[in-house]
Design a protein around this motif. Structure first.
Motif, PDB file in Angstrom:
ATOM      1  N   GLY A  61       0.824  -1.175   0.042  1.00 16.96           N
ATOM      2  CA  GLY A  61      -0.082   0.034   0.118  1.00 16.96           C
ATOM      3  C   GLY A  61       0.805   1.240   0.079  1.00 16.96           C
ATOM      4  O   GLY A  61       0.589   2.306  -0.650  1.00 16.96           O
ATOM      5  N   VAL A  62       2.068   1.224   0.622  1.00 19.98           N
ATOM      6  CA  VAL A  62       2.758   2.327   0.649  1.00 19.98           C
ATOM      7  C   VAL A  62       3.444   2.546  -0.781  1.00 19.98           C
ATOM      8  O   VAL A  62       3.720   3.816  -1.310  1.00 19.98           O
ATOM      9  N   GLY A  63       3.867   1.706  -1.278  1.00 13.60           N
ATOM     10  CA  GLY A  63       4.409   1.716  -2.784  1.00 13.60           C
ATOM     11  C   GLY A  63       3.274   2.130  -3.443  1.00 13.60           C
ATOM     12  O   GLY A  63       3.694   2.945  -4.678  1.00 13.60           O
ATOM     13  N   PHE A  64       2.175   1.558  -3.446  1.00 15.15           N
ATOM     14  CA  PHE A  64       1.085   2.144  -4.541  1.00 15.15           C
ATOM     15  C   PHE A  64       0.855   3.551  -4.001  1.00 15.15           C
ATOM     16  O   PHE A  64       0.791   4.228  -5.115  1.00 15.15           O
ATOM     17  N   PHE A  65       0.679   3.943  -3.032  1.00 16.44           N
ATOM     18  CA  PHE A  65       0.462   5.699  -2.611  1.00 16.44           C
ATOM     19  C   PHE A  65       1.651   6.377  -3.404  1.00 16.44           C
ATOM     20  O   PHE A  65       1.510   7.533  -4.071  1.00 16.44           O
ATOM     21  N   LEU A  66       2.724   5.825  -3.189  1.00 21.40           N
ATOM     22  CA  LEU A  66       3.802   6.566  -3.196  1.00 21.40           C
ATOM     23  C   LEU A  66       3.990   6.705  -4.909  1.00 21.40           C
ATOM     24  O   LEU A  66       3.967   7.806  -5.673  1.00 21.40           O
ATOM     25  N   GLU A  67       3.634   5.662  -5.832  1.00 22.19           N
ATOM     26  CA  GLU A  67       3.641   5.744  -7.335  1.00 22.19           C
ATOM     27  C   GLU A  67       2.416   6.476  -7.699  1.00 22.19           C
ATOM     28  O   GLU A  67       2.579   7.237  -8.731  1.00 22.19           O
ATOM     29  N   LEU A  68       1.228   6.421  -7.063  1.00 18.02           N
ATOM     30  CA  LEU A  68       0.117   7.371  -7.514  1.00 18.02           C
ATOM     31  C   LEU A  68       0.298   8.675  -7.309  1.00 18.02           C
ATOM     32  O   LEU A  68      -0.286   9.512  -8.046  1.00 18.02           O
ATOM     33  N   ALA A  69       1.187   9.347  -6.253  1.00 21.35           N
ATOM     34  CA  ALA A  69       1.393  10.615  -6.260  1.00 21.35           C
ATOM     35  C   ALA A  69       2.592  11.015  -6.647  1.00 21.35           C
ATOM     36  O   ALA A  69       3.070  12.116  -6.695  1.00 21.35           O
ATOM     37  N   GLY A  70       3.262  10.150  -7.409  1.00 20.20           N
ATOM     38  CA  GLY A  70       4.296  10.665  -8.401  1.00 20.20           C
ATOM     39  C   GLY A  70       5.784  10.456  -7.791  1.00 20.20           C
ATOM     40  O   GLY A  70       6.673  10.977  -8.131  1.00 20.20           O
ATOM     41  N   GLY A  71       6.082   9.562  -6.688  1.00 24.80           N
ATOM     42  CA  GLY A  71       7.299   9.390  -6.309  1.00 24.80           C
ATOM     43  C   GLY A  71       7.430   9.773  -4.747  1.00 24.80           C
ATOM     44  O   GLY A  71       6.754   9.735  -3.858  1.00 24.80           O
ATOM     45  N   ASP A  72       8.524  10.480  -4.611  1.00 29.05           N
ATOM     46  CA  ASP A  72       9.055  10.600  -2.949  1.00 29.05           C
ATOM     47  C   ASP A  72       8.810  12.129  -2.720  1.00 29.05           C
ATOM     48  O   ASP A  72       9.443  12.564  -1.778  1.00 29.05           O
ATOM     49  N   GLY A  73       7.760  12.766  -3.423  1.00 26.39           N
ATOM     50  CA  GLY A  73       7.513  14.336  -2.952  1.00 26.39           C
ATOM     51  C   GLY A  73       6.729  14.142  -1.544  1.00 26.39           C
ATOM     52  O   GLY A  73       6.275  12.931  -1.089  1.00 26.39           O
ATOM     53  N   VAL A  74       6.638  15.211  -0.877  1.00 25.77           N
ATOM     54  CA  VAL A  74       5.835  15.364   0.376  1.00 25.77           C
ATOM     55  C   VAL A  74       4.541  14.791   0.298  1.00 25.77           C
ATOM     56  O   VAL A  74       3.866  14.101   1.274  1.00 25.77           O
ATOM     57  N   LEU A  75       3.831  15.061  -0.941  1.00 23.38           N
ATOM     58  CA  LEU A  75       2.454  14.438  -0.910  1.00 23.38           C
ATOM     59  C   LEU A  75       2.419  13.128  -0.832  1.00 23.38           C
ATOM     60  O   LEU A  75       1.578  12.300  -0.094  1.00 23.38           O
ATOM     61  N   GLY A  76       3.313  12.279  -1.605  1.00 19.44           N
ATOM     62  CA  GLY A  76       3.366  10.984  -1.636  1.00 19.44           C
ATOM     63  C   GLY A  76       3.674  10.496  -0.297  1.00 19.44           C
ATOM     64  O   GLY A  76       3.023   9.579   0.006  1.00 19.44           O
ATOM     65  N   ARG A  77       4.471  10.800   0.280  1.00 21.39           N
ATOM     66  CA  ARG A  77       5.013  10.402   1.595  1.00 21.39           C
ATOM     67  C   ARG A  77       4.003  10.630   2.748  1.00 21.39           C
ATOM     68  O   ARG A  77       3.549   9.865   3.457  1.00 21.39           O
ATOM     69  N   GLY A  78       3.211  11.925   2.355  1.00 19.20           N
ATOM     70  CA  GLY A  78       1.971  11.978   3.384  1.00 19.20           C
ATOM     71  C   GLY A  78       0.920  10.856   3.072  1.00 19.20           C
ATOM     72  O   GLY A  78       0.341  10.607   4.244  1.00 19.20           O
ATOM     73  N   LEU A  79       0.439  10.696   2.154  1.00 23.36           N
ATOM     74  CA  LEU A  79      -0.521   9.807   1.622  1.00 23.36           C
ATOM     75  C   LEU A  79      -0.020   8.403   1.829  1.00 23.36           C
ATOM     76  O   LEU A  79      -0.964   7.653   2.361  1.00 23.36           O
ATOM     77  N   ALA A  80       0.999   8.022   1.641  1.00 25.98           N
ATOM     78  CA  ALA A  80       1.691   6.859   1.667  1.00 25.98           C
ATOM     79  C   ALA A  80       1.626   6.276   3.243  1.00 25.98           C
ATOM     80  O   ALA A  80       1.083   5.021   3.430  1.00 25.98           O
ATOM     81  N   PHE A  81       2.076   7.146   4.190  1.00 23.61           N
ATOM     82  CA  PHE A  81       1.906   6.760   5.709  1.00 23.61           C
ATOM     83  C   PHE A  81       0.503   7.117   6.178  1.00 23.61           C
ATOM     84  O   PHE A  81      -0.192   6.395   6.963  1.00 23.61           O
TER      85      PHE A  81
END
Length: 388
Positions: free
Chosen positions: A347-367
């Motif tokens: 799930g963390v990997g999916f949300f990172l991919e969905l939000a375009g990688g290692d950005g702040v938004l991706g990390r926030g959604l992933a966790f």
């Protein structure tokens, strides 16, 4: 000792994940699969292997588990050269851990009752937790000395030593159980599902492991990305060492949490722990855009909150289990928990991919999405406990 040696190489891949993402050209979703397939393989294997311990000596199953664990680490060290071969070795490790983790715990729990049994569960969790935490630092150390091959080879040799210990000291016969015989088919979990008290703790353990596996799998990569983005102060240790410290803090809290649960009530401690973990999962990802020190502190405190109810949940299942079905109950407990463990990193990997990688938004959604999982699980646990 055997459990510590079996676990000491368990998180070598998460510790070295940023390097493997680069070396093998992995997407974030593929990286999540490499971490998560360990849990996916564990899930179908553990009910069979644990239920067998109600019928055959634990020693036989444990030797299978430690042997496969050693082979998987050595295979990753010397054979794996990409995503698919890495997946195969990681799946083999999951089956190995299915034959060692709860199987070893059952070997400790069978001759004990009451508070002594609860404390044995707690100290077992502590030993495994210390080894799991140390595996991050050990992997980093051996990687620095001899590369990733040396890191995985160390885990393989340690698991082989666990095999030798079990072969030497574990009983060769079933424990005496006057008047007790296994009931029903080997994989008939219907009596366990009817035990609502046990199912409440199993649900709690499922979301606990879901969240724990997500953080364990991605914490080093998260801290490494934060350091790359913001720059790390000179005094700060490496991400692997930081998460080792977080793991050791979690282990201390896990043992304390079980003693606190005996004093104040298991349900109350679980409520505190899961609520705090949900809040910290919402906050942690966003710290990647604020401060490296704040991100590290958030990871440590989140890990501590997750560990607070770890041994309390497992002890709850063990004590709620029908004595004649303890192996099957612990098998379902572990199977459900590690099903969550598979979904967490993915799930963390999916949300990172969905939000375009290692950005702040991706990390926030992933966790942050893990807060929803934790709170839904908490409500289910409370409902089952109330009606059971």
């Amino acid at each position: 000792m055997a459990q510590v040696l079996t676990q000491i190489g368990a998180f070598t891949l998460p510790a070295l994940l940023p390097a493997y993402i680069e070396r093998w050209g992995l997407s974030k979703t593929e990286a999540g699969w490499l971490v998560g397939v360990f849990f996916a393989a564990y899930v179908p294997a553990v009910p069979v292997l644990l239920a067998l311990t109600d019928r055959v000596p634990v020693r036989r199953v444990y030797l299978i588990g430690t042997g496969l664990t050693a082979l998987s680490h050595l295979g990753f060290a010397f054979l794996a050269d990409g995503f698919w071969s890495g997946m195969l070795m990681r799946a083999l490790a999951g089956v190995g851990w299915a034959g060692a983790y709860m199987v070893g715990l059952k070997a400790l729990a069978d001759p004990l009752e009451g508070a002594a049994q609860s404390r044995a569960v707690s100290w077992h969790a502590a030993g495994v937790g210390i080894a799991g935490a140390a595996s991050f630092a050990a992997a980093s150390l051996f990687d620095a000395v001899g590369g990733p091959t040396a890191a995985f080879a160390f885990g393989g040799v340690a698991a082989a030593a666990a095999f030798a210990i079990a072969a030497a000291v574990m009983p060769r016969t079933l424990p005496p159980r006057p008047g007790v015989a296994p009931r029903g088919a080997l994989l008939d979990f219907r009596p366990v599902f009817r035990n609502r008290r046990a199912m409440a703790w199993i649900v709690g353990y499922t979301v606990h492991t879901w969240e724990m596996a997500a953080l364990r799998g991605w914490a080093v990569a998260f801290l490494a990305a934060t350091m790359a983005r913001l720059g790390a102060p000179g005094w700060m240790p490496s991400p692997a060492v930081l998460f080792t410290a977080a793991g050791l803090a979690g282990v201390a809290v896990s043992v304390t949490g079980n003693e606190t649960a005996q004093k104040y009530g298991r349900a109350r401690v679980v409520l505190w722990a899961m609520t705090a973990a949900a809040a910290l999962s919402l906050a942690t990802g966003w710290t990647t855009g604020v401060s490296v020190a704040l991100a590290a502190a958030a990871v440590v405190f989140w890990n501590v909150a997750i560990y607070l109810d770890s041994s309390a949940l497992t002890a709850g299942t063990v004590q709620a289990a029908d004595k004649q079905l303890r192996g099957a109950t612990m098998g379902l407990h572990s199977m459900a928990g590690y099903a969550g463990g598979f979904l967490g990193p993915l799930g963390v990997g999916f949300f990172l991919e969905l939000a375009g990688g290692d950005g702040v938004l991706g990390r926030g959604l992933a966790f942050g999405h893990l807060a929803v999982v934790t709170l839904v699980g908490l409500q289910a646990l409370r409902w089952l406990s109330r009606d059971g």
